[in-house]
Design an enzyme around this catalytic site. Structure first.
Site, PDB file in Angstrom:
ATOM      1  N   CYS A 269       0.832  -1.213   0.000  1.00 32.44           N
ATOM      2  CA  CYS A 269       0.000   0.000   0.000  1.00 32.44           C
ATOM      3  C   CYS A 269       0.865   1.261   0.000  1.00 32.44           C
ATOM      4  CB  CYS A 269      -0.930   0.021   1.202  1.00 32.44           C
ATOM      5  SG  CYS A 269      -2.026   1.455   1.228  1.00 32.44           S
TER       6      CYS A 269
ATOM      7  N   CYS B 127      -2.112  14.765 -18.143  1.00 30.91           N
ATOM      8  CA  CYS B 127      -2.968  14.328 -17.041  1.00 30.91           C
ATOM      9  C   CYS B 127      -3.393  15.546 -16.223  1.00 30.91           C
ATOM     10  CB  CYS B 127      -2.260  13.279 -16.195  1.00 30.91           C
ATOM     11  SG  CYS B 127      -0.679  13.814 -15.493  1.00 30.91           S
TER      12      CYS B 127
ATOM     13  N   ASP C 112      -3.323  11.250  -6.768  1.00 28.66           N
ATOM     14  CA  ASP C 112      -3.271  10.242  -5.711  1.00 28.66           C
ATOM     15  C   ASP C 112      -1.841   9.848  -5.374  1.00 28.66           C
ATOM     16  OD1 ASP C 112      -4.505   6.884  -5.263  1.00 28.66           O
ATOM     17  OD2 ASP C 112      -4.709   8.589  -3.928  1.00 28.66           O
TER      18      ASP C 112
ATOM     19  N   CYS D  80       2.256   6.477 -16.299  1.00 28.97           N
ATOM     20  CA  CYS D  80       2.105   7.368 -15.139  1.00 28.97           C
ATOM     21  C   CYS D  80       3.428   8.055 -14.803  1.00 28.97           C
ATOM     22  CB  CYS D  80       1.618   6.566 -13.938  1.00 28.97           C
ATOM     23  SG  CYS D  80       1.350   7.578 -12.457  1.00 28.97           S
TER      24      CYS D  80
END
Length: 375
Positions: free
Chosen positions: A26, A263, A279, A333
């Site tokens: 995570c 983006c 994020d 990304c």
């Protein structure tokens, strides 16, 4: 204020980084200490209402979409989400329609939640990394207990209530070696929507974390899954990365931010009302402002956010500009663009070898689809 011709999706963190799991990979757990001093357990109602009002006002489409993320958003409790629905209905103009999506680990889903989701037309993104021997490697409780059985029960319950559910499968160094087993497992469950999310995280010294997916293995994983999908499941199962790649056959823009040329349309709202660029960039350098002090549309349309979005294209290495599958990838990304090209230019995506493998693998099929479509 409304945005002009700009799609956006705010990832709202109703409980911030709080979670009832402790997944090894995570990237958001460390944000639990993002706010100094005493902090609310959930976004306070006054901030929540202000955000909902501004989100609705900023949206130009007839369909207004809200996205609830975490941490684990269900920790806010079902009454909190009932309040969200009350506020949405209160501020929704006539002729507009609402959609709510929620990303969850599934541990708290029960009949009451499912009735609420069904009654309010929620779309669910459920995290599951494959069969138990793969899922339980990294997705464990805070006590280190396995979670697969509970998540599978949650998925079956969601299906029982006919709630549209997308499986969010994090591809890591373990399950990447089992593409057939992972895909056949989801097929057997009757999954209709799958998103494969490659995990790429770095340690403090800049090296890649051990659980990160190796690029070549990621490409091989997706290529194997693509062949299985093409042979058996076109039109029955939707897999996000394949859908995105095939958009090029129809001359359509990408819908997923990581494959867009630029983006910046997917900011994050934290539980104190702070809005961040992305994020993966929830830090001081990418804080756009607070929803109680600045308007959402103004922050999305700010020079800072525009520069953030355009930087993805302006820093693309020449190696990428000349790439045969650039239209499918566009550099990926920005958070993963930390390696160098073969000629030493910085800014290449860590996953580049994998992307080149899968998109070249798909290219002939995409070209065939384009020929049929253009007749």
């Amino acid at each position: 204020m409304k945005l002009q011709n700009m799609e956006f999706q705010v990832l709202v963190k109703p409980v911030g980084a709080r979670c009832n799991l402790a997944c090894t990979y995570c990237y958001y757990l460390d944000k639990i200490n993002l706010h100094r001093g005493k902090q609310a357990q959930c976004i306070p109602e006054n901030i929540l209402e202000e955000y909902i009002k501004q989100h609705i006002d900023a949206t130009t489409d007839n369909i207004i979409q809200f996205s609830w993320h975490g941490g684990e958003p269900l920790l806010a409790g079902i009454d909190y989400f009932r309040k969200i629905r009350e506020l949405q209905k209160k501020h929704l103009p006539g002729g507009k329609h609402l959609l709510n999506g929620i990303q969850t680990n599934g541990m708290l889903i029960n009949d009451e939640w499912c009735r609420f989701f069904s009654d309010n037309n929620f779309l669910i993104g459920l995290s599951m990394d494959g069969p138990s021997f793969l899922h339980d490697v990294y997705r464990k409780s805070g006590k280190g207990d396995p979670t697969f059985s509970r998540v599978k029960e949650a998925y079956l319950l969601l299906r029982e209530y006919n709630i549209r559910t997308e499986i969010l499968c994090v591809v890591n160094n373990e399950n990447v070696m089992y593409p057939v087993q992972v895909y056949e497992f989801f097929r057997a469950l009757g999954v209709g929507y799958i998103t494969f999310i490659p995990v790429v995280e770095r340690k403090a010294d800049g090296s890649v974390a051990d659980f990160s997916v190796p690029p070549e293995e990621y490409g091989a994983f997706l290529s194997t899954v693509f062949d299985l999908w093409k042979s058996n499941d076109i039109g029955r199962i939707k897999i996000q990365i394949f859908e995105e790649a095939l958009r090029t056959a129809f001359n359509q823009d990408h819908t997923l931010c990581i494959f867009k040329k630029t983006c910046g349309g997917v900011p994050v709202l934290e539980l104190n009302g702070d809005l961040y660029s992305c994020d993966h960039f929830v830090d001081r350098d990418h804080l756009l402002g607070n929803i109680t002090e600045k308007n959402l549309a103004e922050m999305l349309d700010s020079q800072e956010q525009k520069a953030f979005g355009k930087n993805k294209l302006s820093t693309l290495p020449g190696y990428c500009l000349d790439c045969e599958v650039r239209d499918m990838c566009n550099g990926g990304c920005p958070k993963n663009r930390f390696v160098s090209t073969p000629d030493g230019q910085p800014g290449l995506n860590y996953l580049c070898p994998g992307y080149k493998m899968i998109f070249n693998h798909i290219r002939s099929f995409a070209d065939a689809v384009e020929k049929v479509w253009s007749i």
